[in-house]
Design an enzyme around this catalytic site. Structure first.
Site, mmCIF file in Angstrom:
data_model
loop_
_atom_site.group_PDB
_atom_site.id
_atom_site.type_symbol
_atom_site.label_atom_id
_atom_site.label_comp_id
_atom_site.label_asym_id
_atom_site.label_seq_id
_atom_site.Cartn_x
_atom_site.Cartn_y
_atom_site.Cartn_z
ATOM 1 N N GLU A 80 15.454 -1.100 29.306
ATOM 2 C CA GLU A 80 14.575 -1.683 30.315
ATOM 3 C C GLU A 80 13.488 -2.527 29.667
ATOM 4 O O GLU A 80 13.024 -2.213 28.565
ATOM 5 C CB GLU A 80 13.923 -0.559 31.142
ATOM 6 C CG GLU A 80 14.924 0.240 31.956
ATOM 7 C CD GLU A 80 14.278 1.349 32.783
ATOM 8 O OE1 GLU A 80 13.031 1.395 32.873
ATOM 9 O OE2 GLU A 80 15.040 2.175 33.337
ATOM 10 N N GLU A 83 17.078 -4.901 39.255
ATOM 11 C CA GLU A 83 16.954 -3.745 40.144
ATOM 12 C C GLU A 83 15.824 -3.924 41.149
ATOM 13 O O GLU A 83 14.694 -4.246 40.765
ATOM 14 C CB GLU A 83 16.727 -2.461 39.322
ATOM 15 C CG GLU A 83 16.514 -1.237 40.213
ATOM 16 C CD GLU A 83 16.640 0.098 39.494
ATOM 17 O OE1 GLU A 83 17.097 0.144 38.342
ATOM 18 O OE2 GLU A 83 16.286 1.106 40.128
HETATM 19 N N1 LIG Z 1 19.878 8.591 42.584
HETATM 20 C C1 LIG Z 1 19.230 7.541 42.128
HETATM 21 N N2 LIG Z 1 19.540 6.320 42.614
HETATM 22 C C2 LIG Z 1 18.896 5.212 42.179
HETATM 23 O O1 LIG Z 1 19.218 4.106 42.647
HETATM 24 C C3 LIG Z 1 17.894 5.367 41.190
HETATM 25 C C4 LIG Z 1 17.635 6.676 40.696
HETATM 26 N N3 LIG Z 1 18.293 7.717 41.194
HETATM 27 N N4 LIG Z 1 16.689 6.882 39.760
HETATM 28 C C5 LIG Z 1 16.085 5.789 39.101
HETATM 29 C C6 LIG Z 1 15.920 4.633 40.002
HETATM 30 C C7 LIG Z 1 14.904 4.863 41.093
HETATM 31 N N5 LIG Z 1 15.415 4.023 42.141
HETATM 32 C C8 LIG Z 1 14.855 3.885 43.410
HETATM 33 C C9 LIG Z 1 14.414 4.985 44.104
HETATM 34 C C10 LIG Z 1 13.867 4.866 45.356
HETATM 35 C C11 LIG Z 1 13.713 3.619 45.932
HETATM 36 C C12 LIG Z 1 13.114 3.522 47.278
HETATM 37 O O2 LIG Z 1 12.998 4.491 47.981
HETATM 38 N N6 LIG Z 1 12.697 2.330 47.686
HETATM 39 C C13 LIG Z 1 12.150 2.100 49.017
HETATM 40 C C14 LIG Z 1 11.370 0.824 49.032
HETATM 41 C C15 LIG Z 1 10.036 0.878 48.387
HETATM 42 C C16 LIG Z 1 9.280 -0.444 48.547
HETATM 43 O O3 LIG Z 1 9.303 -1.029 49.646
HETATM 44 O O4 LIG Z 1 8.693 -0.925 47.571
HETATM 45 C C17 LIG Z 1 13.301 1.949 50.020
HETATM 46 O O5 LIG Z 1 13.040 2.156 51.209
HETATM 47 O O6 LIG Z 1 14.434 1.602 49.626
HETATM 48 C C18 LIG Z 1 14.149 2.501 45.236
HETATM 49 C C19 LIG Z 1 14.723 2.642 43.975
HETATM 50 C C20 LIG Z 1 16.630 3.409 41.740
HETATM 51 N N7 LIG Z 1 17.139 4.300 40.722
HETATM 52 C C1 LIG Z 2 20.602 2.186 38.566
HETATM 53 C C2 LIG Z 2 21.157 1.815 37.228
HETATM 54 C C3 LIG Z 2 21.073 0.354 36.964
HETATM 55 C C4 LIG Z 2 20.483 2.602 36.167
HETATM 56 O O1 LIG Z 2 19.725 2.127 35.394
HETATM 57 C C5 LIG Z 2 20.784 4.050 36.078
HETATM 58 O O2 LIG Z 2 21.712 4.523 36.697
HETATM 59 O O3 LIG Z 2 20.037 4.721 35.371
#
Ligand SMILES: Nc1nc(=O)c2c([nH]1)NC[C@@H]1CN(c3ccc(C(=O)N[C@@H](CCC(=O)O)C(=O)O)cc3)CN21
Ligand SMILES: CC(C)C(=O)C(=O)O
Length: 348
Positions: free
Chosen positions: A176, A243
């Site tokens: 990253e 991402e």
């Molecule tokens: N199970 C899992 N899936 C993932 O995609 C993921 C992980 N873990 N762990 C590391 C990161 C964390 N990620 C995430 C986790 C939560 C949101 C989330 O809830 N986003 C909100 C929006 C927030 C905003 O508006 O800024 C959403 O509603 O999608 C996004 C990415 C993506 N990655």
């Molecule tokens: C969501 C992907 C790109 C990742 O970095 C992970 O799985 O850790």
């Protein structure tokens, strides 16, 4: 002289006759062995392995290399990436034809139950990488460098990237960060280890980002993202994960670069897509980002199956006759007779 020649040619002839003889003998031995092996494996299967064998590899798939990925990019064919964290999830990626298998540090959350991706170590990552490669043979294999394994110095980063190749059986690494990682990425790619960059929402930096927040929503944040993506390309990355980036900026970045972008929550304008396997299968209980599409509800399927098993054990439905092993004919009677005689003797 002629005598010498004759005897010489005779030696050659006789050695070639000997060679032929040895060859024929070897062939005969091999064919006998093959037949023996055949009988042996059938014998083993019948006598010792009563469990049913399942398909364990996909013979129809060609190995995906960095060249395959470059060709997909050239031909504008979307690149599919999916995470895996162990043998069965690696095997799913293999069987479904996914091109790139990412052993993402998200496994710390989805497979190990950590609260975020910060605690996972090199040892834990390598242990999971090895398991994945036993199932995912054809996809291009990328190991995700965990928090703390590449930031302290470019030498530390290179050492740990090499560990992913040597000890994790990976074919490339992902890390990253943006322009600040330039030197580190250069150092790793120069020794022949493909590096996948990762910008936008960088979960390992969640504390400075203020949580898992969408990136590239403002012009300033977009400017920084584009600068970072360019730096990663210059440093030698073969692809970049975008991402949780607003769709217009992810599309703009994709058009600007001459290496593929792999989006997760970055819209339809990227060159490929990546998802976390547990999210798309519906087996992660903590959250579901809006960008993820749930293709199955395995949580319900698995929990229902286990509930049924529990009920069937309680009610005596399981195990049935077909799940139990009989004794050889007449042996139980013999056994009872032995017990009876023993009892009589001890009663005397
Ligand atoms: N199970 C899992 N899936 C993932 O995609 C993921 C992980 N873990 N762990 C590391 C990161 C964390 N990620 C995430 C986790 C939560 C949101 C989330 O809830 N986003 C909100 C929006 C927030 C905003 O508006 O800024 C959403 O509603 O999608 C996004 C990415 C993506 N990655
Ligand atoms: C969501 C992907 C790109 C990742 O970095 C992970 O799985 O850790």
């Amino acid at each position: 002289m002629s005598l010498l020649l004759i005897s010489f040619s005779f030696t050659i002839k006789s050695t070639s006759i000997m060679k032929n003889f040895v060859f024929l003998f070897q062939q005969k031995l091999l064919s006998t062995l093959r037949i023996r092996n055949f009988h042996q494996s059938n014998y083993c299967r019948k006598r010792f392995y009563s469990s049913r064998r399942v398909e364990t590899s996909n013979p129809n798939r060609a190995k995906v290399t960095i060249n395959t990925i470059q060709n997909l990019y050239k031909n504008k064919e979307p690149i599919t990436v999916l995470t895996a964290h162990d043998y069965p999830t690696g095997l799913f990626v293999e069987k479904a034809g996914i091109e790139v298998c990412l052993v993402g540090d998200s496994l710390g959350m989805v497979a190990l139950g950590y609260q975020n991706t910060s605690p996972i170590t090199m040892e834990e990552m390598l242990h999971h990488c090895r398991a994945v490669t036993r199932g995912a043979k054809s996809p291009f294999l990328i190991g995700d460098m965990p928090f703390g394994s590449y930031e302290t110095s470019s030498t530390d980063a290179l050492k740990n990237a090499i560990r992913f190749i040597k000890e994790g059986n990976m074919e490339g690494v992902k890390l990253e960060g943006g322009s600040e990682m330039f030197e580190t990425i250069q150092k790793i790619t120069r020794v022949g280890i493909p590096v996948m960059g990762h910008v936008g929402l960088t979960p390992q930096r969640q504390y400075s980002l203020g949580g898992y927040r969408i990136q590239g929503k403002t012009a300033d944040s977009a400017k920084k993202l584009i600068k970072d993506a360019k730096a990663l390309q210059e440093a030698g990355c073969f692809a970049i994960v975008l991402e949780a980036v607003s769709e217009p900026i992810a599309t703009y970045t994709t058009k600007m670069l001459h290496i593929p972008t792999i989006g997760i929550g970055a819209g339809a304008g990227t060159d490929g897509q990546v998802l976390v396997q547990q999210d798309m299968l519906g087996i992660f209980d903590r959250f579901m980002p809006r960008f993820c599409k749930q293709y199955a509800n395995l949580d319900k399927i698995v929990t229902d199956a286990i509930k049924t098993y529990r009920e069937e054990v309680k009610s005596g439905i399981f195990p049935a006759k077909e799940h139990s092993y009989p004794m050889e004919k007449g042996e139980y009677e013999k056994f009872l007779q032995f017990i009876n005689e023993n009892e009589k003797r001890s009663n005397k």
